[in-house]
Design an enzyme around this catalytic site. Structure first.
Site, PDB file in Angstrom:
ATOM      1  N   HIS A   1      30.303 -17.835  32.431  1.00 56.31           N
ATOM      2  CA  HIS A   1      29.796 -16.853  33.394  1.00 56.31           C
ATOM      3  C   HIS A   1      28.280 -16.831  33.383  1.00 56.31           C
ATOM      4  O   HIS A   1      27.657 -16.987  32.334  1.00 56.31           O
ATOM      5  CB  HIS A   1      30.349 -15.453  33.109  1.00 56.31           C
ATOM      6  CG  HIS A   1      30.173 -14.993  31.689  1.00 56.31           C
ATOM      7  ND1 HIS A   1      30.987 -15.431  30.663  1.00 56.31           N
ATOM      8  CD2 HIS A   1      29.281 -14.156  31.130  1.00 56.31           C
ATOM      9  CE1 HIS A   1      30.607 -14.859  29.527  1.00 56.31           C
ATOM     10  NE2 HIS A   1      29.565 -14.097  29.779  1.00 56.31           N
ATOM     11  N   LEU A   2      27.716 -16.627  34.557  1.00 57.85           N
ATOM     12  CA  LEU A   2      26.292 -16.375  34.704  1.00 57.85           C
ATOM     13  C   LEU A   2      26.130 -14.870  34.818  1.00 57.85           C
ATOM     14  O   LEU A   2      26.793 -14.235  35.643  1.00 57.85           O
ATOM     15  CB  LEU A   2      25.757 -16.979  36.002  1.00 57.85           C
ATOM     16  CG  LEU A   2      25.306 -18.438  36.064  1.00 57.85           C
ATOM     17  CD1 LEU A   2      26.475 -19.360  35.847  1.00 57.85           C
ATOM     18  CD2 LEU A   2      24.649 -18.705  37.407  1.00 57.85           C
ATOM     19  N   HIS A   3      25.243 -14.304  34.002  1.00 61.19           N
ATOM     20  CA  HIS A   3      24.840 -12.919  34.213  1.00 61.19           C
ATOM     21  C   HIS A   3      23.722 -12.937  35.249  1.00 61.19           C
ATOM     22  O   HIS A   3      22.766 -13.705  35.116  1.00 61.19           O
ATOM     23  CB  HIS A   3      24.254 -12.310  32.935  1.00 61.19           C
ATOM     24  CG  HIS A   3      25.223 -12.141  31.817  1.00 61.19           C
ATOM     25  ND1 HIS A   3      25.829 -10.934  31.539  1.00 61.19           N
ATOM     26  CD2 HIS A   3      25.673 -13.003  30.884  1.00 61.19           C
ATOM     27  CE1 HIS A   3      26.607 -11.074  30.468  1.00 61.19           C
ATOM     28  NE2 HIS A   3      26.536 -12.319  30.053  1.00 61.19           N
TER      29      HIS A   3
ATOM     30  N   GLN B   1      27.670 -14.609  23.075  1.00 60.27           N
ATOM     31  CA  GLN B   1      28.813 -14.788  23.983  1.00 60.27           C
ATOM     32  C   GLN B   1      30.036 -14.068  23.419  1.00 60.27           C
ATOM     33  O   GLN B   1      30.372 -14.231  22.241  1.00 60.27           O
ATOM     34  CB  GLN B   1      29.124 -16.285  24.183  1.00 60.27           C
ATOM     35  CG  GLN B   1      30.223 -16.506  25.213  1.00 60.27           C
ATOM     36  CD  GLN B   1      30.440 -17.978  25.564  1.00 60.27           C
ATOM     37  OE1 GLN B   1      29.832 -18.874  24.977  1.00 60.27           O
ATOM     38  NE2 GLN B   1      31.322 -18.212  26.529  1.00 60.27           N
TER      39      GLN B   1
ATOM     40  N   ASP C   1      29.526  -6.280  36.269  1.00 63.06           N
ATOM     41  CA  ASP C   1      29.780  -6.188  34.832  1.00 63.06           C
ATOM     42  C   ASP C   1      30.252  -4.770  34.506  1.00 63.06           C
ATOM     43  O   ASP C   1      29.729  -3.789  35.021  1.00 63.06           O
ATOM     44  CB  ASP C   1      28.509  -6.524  34.048  1.00 63.06           C
ATOM     45  CG  ASP C   1      28.790  -6.814  32.588  1.00 63.06           C
ATOM     46  OD1 ASP C   1      28.632  -7.963  32.155  1.00 63.06           O
ATOM     47  OD2 ASP C   1      29.180  -5.864  31.853  1.00 63.06           O
ATOM     48  N   ILE C   2      31.246  -4.668  33.615  1.00 71.11           N
ATOM     49  CA  ILE C   2      31.823  -3.374  33.260  1.00 71.11           C
ATOM     50  C   ILE C   2      30.856  -2.526  32.436  1.00 71.11           C
ATOM     51  O   ILE C   2      30.986  -1.295  32.394  1.00 71.11           O
ATOM     52  CB  ILE C   2      33.162  -3.600  32.507  1.00 71.11           C
ATOM     53  CG1 ILE C   2      34.087  -2.418  32.640  1.00 71.11           C
ATOM     54  CG2 ILE C   2      32.934  -3.961  31.053  1.00 71.11           C
ATOM     55  CD1 ILE C   2      35.521  -2.703  32.167  1.00 71.11           C
TER      56      ILE C   2
HETATM   57  P1  5GP Z   1      28.852 -12.416  27.228  1.00 71.28           P
HETATM   58  O1  5GP Z   1      28.437 -11.516  26.097  1.00 71.28           O
HETATM   59  O2  5GP Z   1      30.105 -13.192  26.907  1.00 71.28           O
HETATM   60  O3  5GP Z   1      27.739 -13.276  27.752  1.00 71.28           O
HETATM   61  O4  5GP Z   1      29.169 -11.449  28.425  1.00 71.28           O
HETATM   62  C1  5GP Z   1      30.423 -10.907  28.683  1.00 71.28           C
HETATM   63  C2  5GP Z   1      30.193  -9.791  29.671  1.00 71.28           C
HETATM   64  O5  5GP Z   1      31.439  -9.454  30.239  1.00 71.28           O
HETATM   65  C3  5GP Z   1      29.635  -8.511  29.046  1.00 71.28           C
HETATM   66  O6  5GP Z   1      28.423  -8.166  29.696  1.00 71.28           O
HETATM   67  C4  5GP Z   1      30.744  -7.483  29.270  1.00 71.28           C
HETATM   68  O7  5GP Z   1      30.240  -6.203  29.577  1.00 71.28           O
HETATM   69  C5  5GP Z   1      31.519  -8.081  30.423  1.00 71.28           C
HETATM   70  N1  5GP Z   1      32.934  -7.766  30.432  1.00 71.28           N
HETATM   71  C6  5GP Z   1      33.799  -7.874  29.371  1.00 71.28           C
HETATM   72  N2  5GP Z   1      35.042  -7.532  29.738  1.00 71.28           N
HETATM   73  C7  5GP Z   1      34.963  -7.210  31.066  1.00 71.28           C
HETATM   74  C8  5GP Z   1      35.938  -6.782  32.020  1.00 71.28           C
HETATM   75  O8  5GP Z   1      37.133  -6.619  31.732  1.00 71.28           O
HETATM   76  N3  5GP Z   1      35.497  -6.547  33.279  1.00 71.28           N
HETATM   77  C9  5GP Z   1      34.202  -6.725  33.644  1.00 71.28           C
HETATM   78  N4  5GP Z   1      33.876  -6.459  34.916  1.00 71.28           N
HETATM   79  N5  5GP Z   1      33.249  -7.131  32.774  1.00 71.28           N
HETATM   80  C10 5GP Z   1      33.641  -7.367  31.498  1.00 71.28           C
END
Ligand code: 5GP
Ligand code: ZN
Length: 113
Positions: A99-101, A93, A29-30
């Site tokens: 995606h799974l964290h 989200q 994760d970034i």
């Molecule tokens: P969500 O909030 O949708 O469950 O999680 C999205 C996740 O994707 C966040 O933890 C965010 O930091 C990560 N993320 C968003 N854009 C990018 C990217 O371009 N590269 C990577 N490696 N992670 C990303």
């Protein structure tokens, strides 16, 4: 706008990929929320887990197997880790590609907030 995780899966955007195969990828994760914070995604674009059908049961099982594998490789399987799927806005989200964290390397709290 184009899906960022599709771009990563197609290698048109960079990411620190730790595992990949025909159906799935795992990458860092970034904006990590724990010492280990990986995202496990299907290569195929699926917006949210609500979109999954019976035909995807094998794929979902595979994503969990990938999670187990990368958790073991990161040395946190025995200590413990958390898998999270955020679905839709109130869950937080932000990227609409399933995606799974995988979070670990520190003590997790409950309730998660
Ligand atoms: P969500 O909030 O949708 O469950 O999680 C999205 C996740 O994707 C966040 O933890 C965010 O930091 C990560 N993320 C968003 N854009 C990018 C990217 O371009 N590269 C990577 N490696 N992670 C990303
Ligand atoms: Zn996508």
């Amino acid at each position: 706008m184009e899906c960022i995780f599709c771009r990563i899966a197609e290698k048109r955007s960079s990411a620190r990929i730790v595992y990949e195969d025909e159906h799935a990828l795992a990458f860092e994760d970034i904006n990590p929320q724990a010492p280990v914070h990986l995202l496990i995604i299907p290569r195929r674009h699926i917006s949210t887990n609500l979109e999954l059908t019976e035909e995807d049961n094998r794929l979902v099982g595979h994503l969990l197997q990938v999670a187990n594998r990368v958790a073991a490789e990161k040395g946190i399987a025995g200590r413990g880790f958390r898998l999270v799927i955020n679905c839709n806005p109130e869950a937080g989200q932000t990227v609409y590609h399933l995606h799974l964290h995988l979070l670990g390397g520190r003590t997790m709290h409950w309730p998660p907030g």
